[in-house]
Design a protein around this motif. Structure first.
Motif, PDB file in Angstrom:
ATOM      1  N   LEU A   1       0.883  -1.160   0.000  1.00  0.00           N
ATOM      2  CA  LEU A   1       0.000   0.000   0.000  1.00  0.00           C
ATOM      3  C   LEU A   1       0.922   1.213   0.000  1.00  0.00           C
ATOM      4  O   LEU A   1       2.127   1.091   0.219  1.00  0.00           O
ATOM      5  CB  LEU A   1      -0.891  -0.020   1.239  1.00  0.00           C
ATOM      6  CG  LEU A   1      -1.652  -1.337   1.450  1.00  0.00           C
ATOM      7  CD1 LEU A   1      -2.324  -1.377   2.810  1.00  0.00           C
ATOM      8  CD2 LEU A   1      -2.683  -1.557   0.360  1.00  0.00           C
ATOM      9  N   VAL A   2       0.356   2.378  -0.229  1.00  0.00           N
ATOM     10  CA  VAL A   2       1.191   3.583  -0.227  1.00  0.00           C
ATOM     11  C   VAL A   2       0.438   4.703   0.495  1.00  0.00           C
ATOM     12  O   VAL A   2      -0.752   4.917   0.274  1.00  0.00           O
ATOM     13  CB  VAL A   2       1.606   3.979  -1.671  1.00  0.00           C
ATOM     14  CG1 VAL A   2       0.401   4.266  -2.563  1.00  0.00           C
ATOM     15  CG2 VAL A   2       2.565   5.157  -1.673  1.00  0.00           C
ATOM     16  N   LEU A   3       1.141   5.382   1.396  1.00  0.00           N
ATOM     17  CA  LEU A   3       0.599   6.550   2.092  1.00  0.00           C
ATOM     18  C   LEU A   3       0.873   7.758   1.208  1.00  0.00           C
ATOM     19  O   LEU A   3       2.008   7.955   0.761  1.00  0.00           O
ATOM     20  CB  LEU A   3       1.288   6.712   3.457  1.00  0.00           C
ATOM     21  CG  LEU A   3       0.878   7.925   4.301  1.00  0.00           C
ATOM     22  CD1 LEU A   3      -0.572   7.791   4.784  1.00  0.00           C
ATOM     23  CD2 LEU A   3       1.815   8.097   5.503  1.00  0.00           C
ATOM     24  N   VAL A   4      -0.168   8.537   0.927  1.00  0.00           N
ATOM     25  CA  VAL A   4      -0.012   9.693   0.033  1.00  0.00           C
ATOM     26  C   VAL A   4      -0.514  10.966   0.711  1.00  0.00           C
ATOM     27  O   VAL A   4      -1.309  10.914   1.660  1.00  0.00           O
ATOM     28  CB  VAL A   4      -0.762   9.498  -1.313  1.00  0.00           C
ATOM     29  CG1 VAL A   4      -0.264   8.259  -2.050  1.00  0.00           C
ATOM     30  CG2 VAL A   4      -2.270   9.442  -1.114  1.00  0.00           C
ATOM     31  N   ALA A   5      -0.046  12.087   0.187  1.00  0.00           N
ATOM     32  CA  ALA A   5      -0.519  13.403   0.645  1.00  0.00           C
ATOM     33  C   ALA A   5      -1.120  14.133  -0.542  1.00  0.00           C
ATOM     34  O   ALA A   5      -0.674  13.958  -1.686  1.00  0.00           O
ATOM     35  CB  ALA A   5       0.655  14.196   1.207  1.00  0.00           C
ATOM     36  N   SER A   6      -2.122  14.957  -0.287  1.00  0.00           N
ATOM     37  CA  SER A   6      -2.668  15.795  -1.358  1.00  0.00           C
ATOM     38  C   SER A   6      -1.648  16.897  -1.652  1.00  0.00           C
ATOM     39  O   SER A   6      -0.850  17.263  -0.775  1.00  0.00           O
ATOM     40  CB  SER A   6      -3.998  16.416  -0.928  1.00  0.00           C
ATOM     41  OG  SER A   6      -3.773  17.304   0.159  1.00  0.00           O
ATOM     42  N   THR A   7      -1.680  17.427  -2.870  1.00  0.00           N
ATOM     43  CA  THR A   7      -0.716  18.484  -3.220  1.00  0.00           C
ATOM     44  C   THR A   7      -0.965  19.727  -2.363  1.00  0.00           C
ATOM     45  O   THR A   7      -0.030  20.442  -2.019  1.00  0.00           O
ATOM     46  CB  THR A   7      -0.818  18.840  -4.721  1.00  0.00           C
ATOM     47  OG1 THR A   7      -2.184  19.126  -5.026  1.00  0.00           O
ATOM     48  CG2 THR A   7      -0.338  17.693  -5.590  1.00  0.00           C
ATOM     49  N   GLY A   8      -2.222  19.937  -1.999  1.00  0.00           N
ATOM     50  CA  GLY A   8      -2.572  21.111  -1.185  1.00  0.00           C
ATOM     51  C   GLY A   8      -2.054  21.068   0.237  1.00  0.00           C
ATOM     52  O   GLY A   8      -1.982  22.098   0.917  1.00  0.00           O
ATOM     53  N   SER A   9      -1.669  19.876   0.708  1.00  0.00           N
ATOM     54  CA  SER A   9      -1.185  19.761   2.097  1.00  0.00           C
ATOM     55  C   SER A   9       0.212  20.366   2.254  1.00  0.00           C
ATOM     56  O   SER A   9       0.628  20.723   3.356  1.00  0.00           O
ATOM     57  CB  SER A   9      -1.134  18.293   2.530  1.00  0.00           C
ATOM     58  OG  SER A   9      -0.087  17.620   1.849  1.00  0.00           O
ATOM     59  N   GLY A  10       0.944  20.441   1.144  1.00  0.00           N
ATOM     60  CA  GLY A  10       2.305  20.984   1.199  1.00  0.00           C
ATOM     61  C   GLY A  10       3.332  20.011   1.766  1.00  0.00           C
ATOM     62  O   GLY A  10       4.507  20.349   1.905  1.00  0.00           O
ATOM     63  N   VAL A  11       2.903  18.790   2.088  1.00  0.00           N
ATOM     64  CA  VAL A  11       3.816  17.787   2.674  1.00  0.00           C
ATOM     65  C   VAL A  11       4.505  17.026   1.541  1.00  0.00           C
ATOM     66  O   VAL A  11       3.854  16.552   0.618  1.00  0.00           O
ATOM     67  CB  VAL A  11       3.016  16.833   3.601  1.00  0.00           C
ATOM     68  CG1 VAL A  11       3.855  15.638   3.999  1.00  0.00           C
ATOM     69  CG2 VAL A  11       2.548  17.576   4.836  1.00  0.00           C
ATOM     70  N   LYS A  12       5.838  16.905   1.648  1.00  0.00           N
ATOM     71  CA  LYS A  12       6.612  16.305   0.545  1.00  0.00           C
ATOM     72  C   LYS A  12       7.159  14.910   0.859  1.00  0.00           C
ATOM     73  O   LYS A  12       7.533  14.168  -0.042  1.00  0.00           O
ATOM     74  CB  LYS A  12       7.797  17.209   0.180  1.00  0.00           C
ATOM     75  CG  LYS A  12       7.391  18.580  -0.360  1.00  0.00           C
ATOM     76  CD  LYS A  12       6.948  18.480  -1.813  1.00  0.00           C
ATOM     77  CE  LYS A  12       6.648  19.834  -2.423  1.00  0.00           C
ATOM     78  NZ  LYS A  12       5.433  20.480  -1.943  1.00  0.00           N
ATOM     79  N   ASN A  13       7.270  14.542   2.147  1.00  0.00           N
ATOM     80  CA  ASN A  13       7.843  13.234   2.499  1.00  0.00           C
ATOM     81  C   ASN A  13       7.330  12.775   3.865  1.00  0.00           C
ATOM     82  O   ASN A  13       6.621  13.527   4.551  1.00  0.00           O
ATOM     83  CB  ASN A  13       9.375  13.291   2.477  1.00  0.00           C
ATOM     84  CG  ASN A  13       9.926  14.401   3.357  1.00  0.00           C
ATOM     85  OD1 ASN A  13       9.511  14.556   4.499  1.00  0.00           O
ATOM     86  ND2 ASN A  13      10.845  15.188   2.818  1.00  0.00           N
ATOM     87  N   ALA A  14       7.714  11.559   4.260  1.00  0.00           N
ATOM     88  CA  ALA A  14       7.191  10.958   5.495  1.00  0.00           C
ATOM     89  C   ALA A  14       7.654  11.716   6.736  1.00  0.00           C
ATOM     90  O   ALA A  14       6.911  11.827   7.726  1.00  0.00           O
ATOM     91  CB  ALA A  14       7.620   9.493   5.580  1.00  0.00           C
ATOM     92  N   ALA A  15       8.871  12.264   6.711  1.00  0.00           N
ATOM     93  CA  ALA A  15       9.376  13.018   7.871  1.00  0.00           C
ATOM     94  C   ALA A  15       8.533  14.287   8.079  1.00  0.00           C
ATOM     95  O   ALA A  15       8.139  14.606   9.216  1.00  0.00           O
ATOM     96  CB  ALA A  15      10.843  13.369   7.665  1.00  0.00           C
TER      97      ALA A  15
END
Length: 325
Positions: free
Chosen positions: A129-143
């Motif tokens: 599976l893959v954890l993803v972020a929306s582009t609007g969240s501004g989050v680029k990586n797991a850290a």
């Protein structure tokens, strides 16, 4: 004209011998008619695709047609129940995912069958599976994800394709390992989850890798990490969440297995197992499965032990997150 007593006795003995040989003879001649593989979902999804690819391979090796019957509903449980209740003769099988085989029973009392109501023929393949972020969240990586969520407990949400799915369990595993407080939003399937992520109405989500990949490649969502212990061979550029110290125990995916009803006769089981193992080693089969995002299982994997360890893993997450439907 009456038959001679000795002749009558011979006929009787022949009849008894045939009766005694009945089940064994049936197993020796297996398969002598088409085999049905039940898939607990409508056509088009990853379980259906796996089922159809396996059906083609088994049919070629067993010399009889192997047909797919889609029995959708209740997260795969209706199809699984049909196979659990079928005659154990090897003519009704299940290609099922971790959801209906192992998870459903843990999260809903409506499910009447258990793992012990099946005979495991073999594990076919798995997908991370893959954890993803929306582009609007501004989050680029797991850290960045961990930092953002831990600093704002309760502010953020993640979505899955429904309560008690492997996607939901993966999200809860990430929360538990990272000691994060987030709200789970269950969607009715992957399509509405995708719409909300792409429309920036939701910050984070969990996908099966194959269904998330088109949106990751097009830049519409950001991949934060895959959920198995190591990076997927299909996406070596996406880190595994387990590479970060706080997520080192995150190891969950979706897997597919070929199952029969309980008490499947050994000769029937062995024939099916042999045909499946040959399929798993076929370059053509491996190519098709990898094209759909799956990694083919090793033929040396003990299906019973693997499924038992997966059930134990799911049980812990279900208890931690108090998941109940």
């Amino acid at each position: 004209m009456h038959a001679h007593p000795a002749f009558r006795r011979t006929l009787l003995l022949c009849g008894l011998a045939l009766l005694a040989a009945g089940p064994a003879a049936a197993q020796d001649s297996y398969p002598s008619k088409p085999i049905t593989i039940v898939v607990g979902y409508p056509p088009g999804g990853s379980t259906d695709l796996t089922g159809r690819t396996v059906a083609q391979e088994l049919g070629a090796r067993l010399g009889v047609p192997v047909v797919i019957e889609n029995v959708g509903g209740a997260g795969g449980a209706i199809g699984a129940q049909k196979v659990a209740s079928a005659a154990p003769d090897g003519y009704t099988l299940l290609v099922g995912a971790s959801n209906e085989i192992a998870i459903n029973k843990l999260v809903t009392k409506k499910v009447k069958y258990d793992v012990k109501d099946f005979t495991a023929i073999g594990v076919i393949a798995s997908q991370p599976l893959v954890l993803v972020a929306s582009t609007g969240s501004g989050v680029k990586n797991a850290a960045e994800f961990t930092q953002r969520v831990s600093r704002n407990p309760g502010k953020y949400s993640y979505g899955s394709s429904g309560v008690g799915t492997s996607l939901h369990l993966a999200g809860e595993m990430v929360k538990e390992q990272g000691k994060l407080f987030m709200t789970h939003i269950p969607y009715r399937g992957v399509a509405p989850l995708t719409n909300d992520l792409l429309g920036n109405n939701l910050e984070f989500g969990v996908f099966v890798l194959s269904s998330g990949l088109p949106h990751i490649k097009s830049g519409k969502v950001v991949a934060l990490g895959t959920t198995e212990a190591k990076r997927s061979a299909i996406t070596p550029d996406i880190p595994a969440l387990a590479e970060l110290p706080q997520y080192k125990n995150v190891d969950i995916g979706v897997w597919f297995a070929l199952m029969g009803p309980a008490k499947l006769p050994k000769p029937v089981h062995d024939k099916l197992k042999k045909a499946l193992n040959e399929a798993l080693q076929s370059p053509d089969f491996r190519k098709k499965m990898e094209a759909s995002g799956s990694i083919v299982a090793s033929t040396s994997l003990n299906a019973d032990q693997f499924i038992a360890s997966e059930v134990a893993k799911y049980q812990k997450i279900v208890e931690f997150a108090k998941i109940e439907e």
